[in-house]
Design a protein around this motif. Structure first.
Motif: not given
Length: 479
Positions: A354-359
């Motif tokens: 993980g570690g990923t943001r989208d909005g």
């Protein structure tokens, strides 16, 4: 998926009211405007409290049978409109439609349990003649309502956590003013509608919508409010306790829940339960698993299986039947979590997934080797982030599990009864789940924590006790 959303009016002492000033309610997934509700001000709160004082007399005079009938009708109303309630929960908050259906069903159960506890609200006789010189005395005690209760509820369970305030308050014969989360007021208004349609007399219930900065102090500081029941963050809870004055407080605050996996655990069970416990409701759950302590012999096997199961967590559209995890409540919260994770990595932690943001969406995230000083270890992350730690034995796991200023619930996975019993005695929490994650609750059990996790206990029976008080009656027998 179309639904009729409650909104535009708030309930003041049983009367629906509009205001020109509005608060807009958005779907956090796409920032789409769903509805708007009145933006109440301090004057509205003061008027609601004045009316609630009269409502407290009305509520106290309801017979037990009347309270039970109203509560049971309300529960049946929720069950008869379950999909409508569930869609409202999903649209205004973070939950998937399947999680929202579960919450709506639990809310009906909470209200029905409250009806049963109204029946059981009783006292007992007291032997006054146990003290010399009182042979001519006899008596008993009974429980009477607190009076006016202010309930402040969070966004993460916008229906059932309101039900956990409303049901017990009405069962105990109180008037209640609910201030729901600004982000998610629609579910609370739908529940208020259910109560009014089920015959709850006017003046007993208020659901007032407004920003905390505008109405919070007027509600919590009033001497005519006799109890505050708050669910939310530790910082806000501390501020409320300092401002409230001499009144009853019930507070379910934050958490940073641990799970312990011993070498003799069922690793499949442990991985399945902790993945669910970490990422249900996008981790926005006070019971969410945040730290997992695994004994050395089991660490590698558990880590491998855990990461495989994390890959199976499907994120996406909240209203899709196949989605497991939705967004955070807003992009600001997702950005905060992103910053905490980045800080942990900068301090030496390893990002495993993980570690990923989208909005407002943040991927299910797993870290290991994070130093104890990191915020994500010490504080409540309230998001889809979980930390893995290798420990040498149960003693180390318990010591490290206790090393935070929270103590709501914990889980331990083991096949050794002695280890389970030791953990249940040594973990500084309000609940210990054996062979389950911290993220387990039924609405009838006592629920609450220690340290920064709060004061008092919820769970319907125990909330009814908190919302009532004992009164002694003693007769001196004369000839």
């Amino acid at each position: 998926m179309a639904t009729k959303l409650a909104g535009k009016k708030m309930l003041i002492a049983g009367e629906w009211e509009e205001k020109e000033d509005k608060i807009e309610v958005f779907n956090p997934e796409n920032n789409e405007l769903i509805d708007s509700v009145p933006a109440a001000k301090a004057d509205d709160v003061r008027r609601a409290i004045t009316l609630a004082k009269k409502g407290a007399d009305v509520a106290a005079d309801l017979s037990v049978r009347q309270r039970m009938d109203i509560l049971n009708k309300t529960a049946s109303y929720i069950e008869g409109n379950l999909e409508d309630f569930a869609t409202t929960i999903a649209l205004e908050g973070s939950k998937t439609i399947n999680e929202a259906r579960s919450e709506a069903a639990r809310a009906a159960e909470t209200i029905r349990l409250s009806a049963e506890e109204a029946r059981r609200l009783k006292g007992e006789s007291i032997n006054f003649d146990q003290m010399p010189g009182n042979e001519d005395r006899m008596g008993y005690y009974f429980r009477f309502p607190v009076g006016v209760i202010a309930a402040i509820t969070p966004f993460n369970d916008p229906l059932n956590l309101v039900a956990h305030k409303l049901g017990p308050a009405i069962a105990a014969g109180n008037a209640i003013i609910v201030k729901p989360a600004t982000e998610t007021p629609l579910s609370a208004l739908k529940l208020a509608e259910a109560f009014m349609k089920s015959g709850l007399p006017k003046k007993i219930l208020t659901v007032i919508t407004g920003r905390g900065r505008d109405i919070g102090d007027s509600l919590i500081e009033s001497k005519d409010v006799h109890m505050i029941s708050f669910t939310g963050g530790l910082e806000t809870g501390e501020k409320i306790s300092k401002k409230a004055g001499l009144k009853k407080l019930s507070m379910e605050l934050g958490s940073n829940s641990p799970a312990i996996v011993r070498r003799d655990a069922d690793i499949e069970l442990a991985a399945e339960a902790t993945v669910s416990g970490a990422f249900a409701a996008a981790g926005q759950n006070c019971l969410s698993v945040q730290r997992i302590y695994v004994e050395e012999e089991a660490y590698d096997a558990f880590k491998e299986l855990f990461l495989e199961k994390v890959k199976d967590v499907k994120t996406g559209n909240k209203l899709s039947e196949s989605t497991d995890m939705g967004p955070l409540i807003n992009e600001k919260e997702a950005m905060r979590i992103e910053n905490w994770v980045n800080e942990a990595v900068d301090q030496g932690g390893t990002l495993l997934s993980g570690g990923t943001r989208d909005g407002a969406h943040y991927e299910p995230t797993v870290l290991e080797k994070v130093p104890e000083k990191a915020k994500v270890v010490k504080e409540e992350v309230f998001g889809p982030v979980v930390l893995l730690f290798k420990v040498k034995d149960l003693d180390e796991a318990i010591d490290r599990a206790n090393n935070v200023n929270y103590g709501l619930q914990a889980g331990i996975f083991t096949s050794n009864i002695n280890a389970a019993l030791k953990a249940s005695k040594k973990l500084h929490t309000g609940g210990v789940m054996i062979n389950d994650s911290s993220d387990f609750r039924i609405d009838a059990m006592p629920f609450g924590g220690v340290k920064g996790s709060g004061l008092g206990r919820e769970g319907v029976e125990f909330a009814v006790r908190e919302m009532s008080e004992e009164r002694i009656v003693c007769f001196k027998i004369t000839e």
